[in-house]
Design a protein around this motif. Structure first.
Motif, PDB file in Angstrom:
ATOM      1  N   HIS A 122     -15.734  13.787   1.057  1.00 37.34           N
ATOM      2  CA  HIS A 122     -16.787  14.262   2.253  1.00 37.34           C
ATOM      3  C   HIS A 122     -18.498  14.362   1.533  1.00 37.34           C
ATOM      4  O   HIS A 122     -18.840  14.161   2.012  1.00 37.34           O
ATOM      5  N   GLU A 123     -18.779  15.225  -0.354  1.00 35.26           N
ATOM      6  CA  GLU A 123     -19.773  14.803  -0.448  1.00 35.26           C
ATOM      7  C   GLU A 123     -20.196  14.272  -0.952  1.00 35.26           C
ATOM      8  O   GLU A 123     -21.253  13.709  -0.860  1.00 35.26           O
ATOM      9  N   GLN A 124     -19.764  12.922  -1.372  1.00 41.90           N
ATOM     10  CA  GLN A 124     -20.183  11.929  -2.266  1.00 41.90           C
ATOM     11  C   GLN A 124     -19.401  10.022  -1.732  1.00 41.90           C
ATOM     12  O   GLN A 124     -20.012   9.254  -2.971  1.00 41.90           O
ATOM     13  N   GLY A 125     -18.346  10.224  -0.808  1.00 40.74           N
ATOM     14  CA  GLY A 125     -18.544   9.291  -0.598  1.00 40.74           C
ATOM     15  C   GLY A 125     -17.368   8.340  -1.160  1.00 40.74           C
ATOM     16  O   GLY A 125     -16.974   7.268  -1.015  1.00 40.74           O
ATOM     17  N   MET A 126     -16.214   8.872  -2.504  1.00 44.28           N
ATOM     18  CA  MET A 126     -15.538   8.838  -3.250  1.00 44.28           C
ATOM     19  C   MET A 126     -14.557   9.395  -2.578  1.00 44.28           C
ATOM     20  O   MET A 126     -14.765  10.130  -2.340  1.00 44.28           O
ATOM     21  N   LEU A 127     -13.167   7.680  -2.624  1.00 44.88           N
ATOM     22  CA  LEU A 127     -12.183   8.097  -2.643  1.00 44.88           C
ATOM     23  C   LEU A 127     -11.473   7.674  -3.608  1.00 44.88           C
ATOM     24  O   LEU A 127     -11.975   6.728  -4.404  1.00 44.88           O
ATOM     25  N   ALA A 128     -10.320   8.948  -3.476  1.00 42.84           N
ATOM     26  CA  ALA A 128      -8.965   8.317  -4.724  1.00 42.84           C
ATOM     27  C   ALA A 128      -7.938   8.227  -3.785  1.00 42.84           C
ATOM     28  O   ALA A 128      -7.368   9.689  -3.431  1.00 42.84           O
ATOM     29  N   VAL A 129      -7.147   7.091  -4.299  1.00 40.23           N
ATOM     30  CA  VAL A 129      -5.969   7.028  -3.552  1.00 40.23           C
ATOM     31  C   VAL A 129      -4.490   6.915  -4.352  1.00 40.23           C
ATOM     32  O   VAL A 129      -4.960   5.975  -5.096  1.00 40.23           O
ATOM     33  N   SER A 130      -3.625   7.417  -3.836  1.00 40.82           N
ATOM     34  CA  SER A 130      -2.713   6.753  -5.022  1.00 40.82           C
ATOM     35  C   SER A 130      -2.081   5.548  -4.162  1.00 40.82           C
ATOM     36  O   SER A 130      -1.252   5.812  -3.030  1.00 40.82           O
ATOM     37  N   VAL A 131      -1.292   4.478  -5.230  1.00 43.90           N
ATOM     38  CA  VAL A 131      -0.345   3.703  -4.484  1.00 43.90           C
ATOM     39  C   VAL A 131       0.646   3.722  -3.800  1.00 43.90           C
ATOM     40  O   VAL A 131       1.066   2.885  -2.743  1.00 43.90           O
ATOM     41  N   ASP A 132       1.109   4.872  -4.564  1.00 46.78           N
ATOM     42  CA  ASP A 132       2.414   5.818  -4.009  1.00 46.78           C
ATOM     43  C   ASP A 132       2.162   7.131  -3.140  1.00 46.78           C
ATOM     44  O   ASP A 132       3.543   7.701  -3.068  1.00 46.78           O
ATOM     45  N   ASP A 133       0.745   6.642  -2.543  1.00 46.75           N
ATOM     46  CA  ASP A 133       0.828   7.973  -1.616  1.00 46.75           C
ATOM     47  C   ASP A 133       1.800   7.730  -0.274  1.00 46.75           C
ATOM     48  O   ASP A 133       1.523   6.959  -0.186  1.00 46.75           O
ATOM     49  N   ASN A 134       2.871   8.630  -0.193  1.00 52.58           N
ATOM     50  CA  ASN A 134       3.786   9.117   0.722  1.00 52.58           C
ATOM     51  C   ASN A 134       3.628   8.896   2.190  1.00 52.58           C
ATOM     52  O   ASN A 134       4.248   8.730   3.121  1.00 52.58           O
ATOM     53  N   ARG A 135       1.852   9.391   2.371  1.00 55.29           N
ATOM     54  CA  ARG A 135       1.329   9.582   3.831  1.00 55.29           C
ATOM     55  C   ARG A 135       1.012   7.693   4.162  1.00 55.29           C
ATOM     56  O   ARG A 135       0.759   8.312   5.640  1.00 55.29           O
ATOM     57  N   LEU A 136       0.954   7.113   3.419  1.00 48.84           N
ATOM     58  CA  LEU A 136      -0.125   5.812   3.779  1.00 48.84           C
ATOM     59  C   LEU A 136       1.082   4.898   4.360  1.00 48.84           C
ATOM     60  O   LEU A 136       2.230   4.885   3.746  1.00 48.84           O
ATOM     61  N   THR A 137       1.056   4.092   5.341  1.00 48.35           N
ATOM     62  CA  THR A 137       2.095   3.419   5.474  1.00 48.35           C
ATOM     63  C   THR A 137       2.092   1.997   4.560  1.00 48.35           C
ATOM     64  O   THR A 137       1.038   1.725   3.493  1.00 48.35           O
ATOM     65  N   TRP A 138       3.136   1.096   4.733  1.00 52.22           N
ATOM     66  CA  TRP A 138       3.053   0.070   3.404  1.00 52.22           C
ATOM     67  C   TRP A 138       1.699  -1.023   3.827  1.00 52.22           C
ATOM     68  O   TRP A 138       1.348  -1.277   2.709  1.00 52.22           O
ATOM     69  N   PRO A 139       1.096  -1.750   5.080  1.00 47.35           N
ATOM     70  CA  PRO A 139      -0.062  -2.395   4.846  1.00 47.35           C
ATOM     71  C   PRO A 139      -1.336  -1.187   3.853  1.00 47.35           C
ATOM     72  O   PRO A 139      -2.030  -2.365   3.683  1.00 47.35           O
ATOM     73  N   GLU A 140      -1.332  -0.045   5.059  1.00 44.46           N
ATOM     74  CA  GLU A 140      -1.601   0.787   3.999  1.00 44.46           C
ATOM     75  C   GLU A 140      -1.949   0.776   2.342  1.00 44.46           C
ATOM     76  O   GLU A 140      -2.636   0.809   1.825  1.00 44.46           O
ATOM     77  N   ARG A 141      -0.717   0.633   1.734  1.00 40.59           N
ATOM     78  CA  ARG A 141      -0.295   0.847   0.180  1.00 40.59           C
ATOM     79  C   ARG A 141      -0.914  -0.359   0.032  1.00 40.59           C
ATOM     80  O   ARG A 141      -1.507  -0.663  -1.127  1.00 40.59           O
ATOM     81  N   GLU A 142      -0.206  -1.733   0.331  1.00 41.67           N
ATOM     82  CA  GLU A 142      -0.648  -2.626   0.459  1.00 41.67           C
ATOM     83  C   GLU A 142      -2.038  -3.354  -0.075  1.00 41.67           C
ATOM     84  O   GLU A 142      -2.514  -3.603  -0.542  1.00 41.67           O
ATOM     85  N   LEU A 143      -2.745  -2.878   0.575  1.00 41.36           N
ATOM     86  CA  LEU A 143      -3.840  -3.123   1.230  1.00 41.36           C
ATOM     87  C   LEU A 143      -4.816  -1.737  -0.081  1.00 41.36           C
ATOM     88  O   LEU A 143      -5.952  -2.713  -0.779  1.00 41.36           O
ATOM     89  N   VAL A 144      -4.567  -0.897  -0.633  1.00 39.36           N
ATOM     90  CA  VAL A 144      -4.507  -0.102  -1.855  1.00 39.36           C
ATOM     91  C   VAL A 144      -4.626  -0.857  -3.175  1.00 39.36           C
ATOM     92  O   VAL A 144      -5.123  -1.035  -3.645  1.00 39.36           O
ATOM     93  N   GLU A 145      -3.394  -1.273  -3.598  1.00 35.86           N
ATOM     94  CA  GLU A 145      -2.876  -2.233  -4.239  1.00 35.86           C
ATOM     95  C   GLU A 145      -4.205  -3.501  -4.355  1.00 35.86           C
ATOM     96  O   GLU A 145      -5.166  -3.806  -5.689  1.00 35.86           O
ATOM     97  N   GLN A 146      -4.864  -3.952  -3.010  1.00 35.31           N
ATOM     98  CA  GLN A 146      -5.642  -5.441  -3.595  1.00 35.31           C
ATOM     99  C   GLN A 146      -7.087  -4.695  -3.779  1.00 35.31           C
ATOM    100  O   GLN A 146      -7.649  -4.885  -4.439  1.00 35.31           O
ATOM    101  N   LEU A 147      -7.409  -3.609  -2.740  1.00 28.85           N
ATOM    102  CA  LEU A 147      -8.650  -3.346  -3.597  1.00 28.85           C
ATOM    103  C   LEU A 147      -8.683  -3.159  -4.780  1.00 28.85           C
ATOM    104  O   LEU A 147      -9.685  -3.108  -5.622  1.00 28.85           O
TER     105      LEU A 147
END
Length: 69
Positions: free
Chosen positions: A27-52
């Protein structure tokens, strides 16, 4: 009577929740910290995080197969 302090003023107190730190960073800086293993993400979203992550920082030491096995 004052209580004895074991830390300098401003350095004590409660540790912030990790999710709150991540939310505030977004919210404050536009920084995103995401775990590839976050179970709130769908499989395609986890793959996108992995690719990024791979594109920006290179391949990880552990492989995807090691995580799933």
């Amino acid at each position: 009577m004052k209580t004895m302090r074991w830390h300098p003023p401003g350095y004590g107190g409660e540790r912030r929740d990790t999710e709150k730190v991540k939310r505030d960073g977004w919210h404050e800086q536009g920084m995103l910290a995401v775990s590839v293993d976050d179970n709130r993400l769908t499989w395609p979203e986890r793959e996108l995080v992995e690719q990024l992550g791979t594109k920006l920082y290179g391949k990880r030491a552990s492989t995807k197969e090691a995580r799933n096995g």
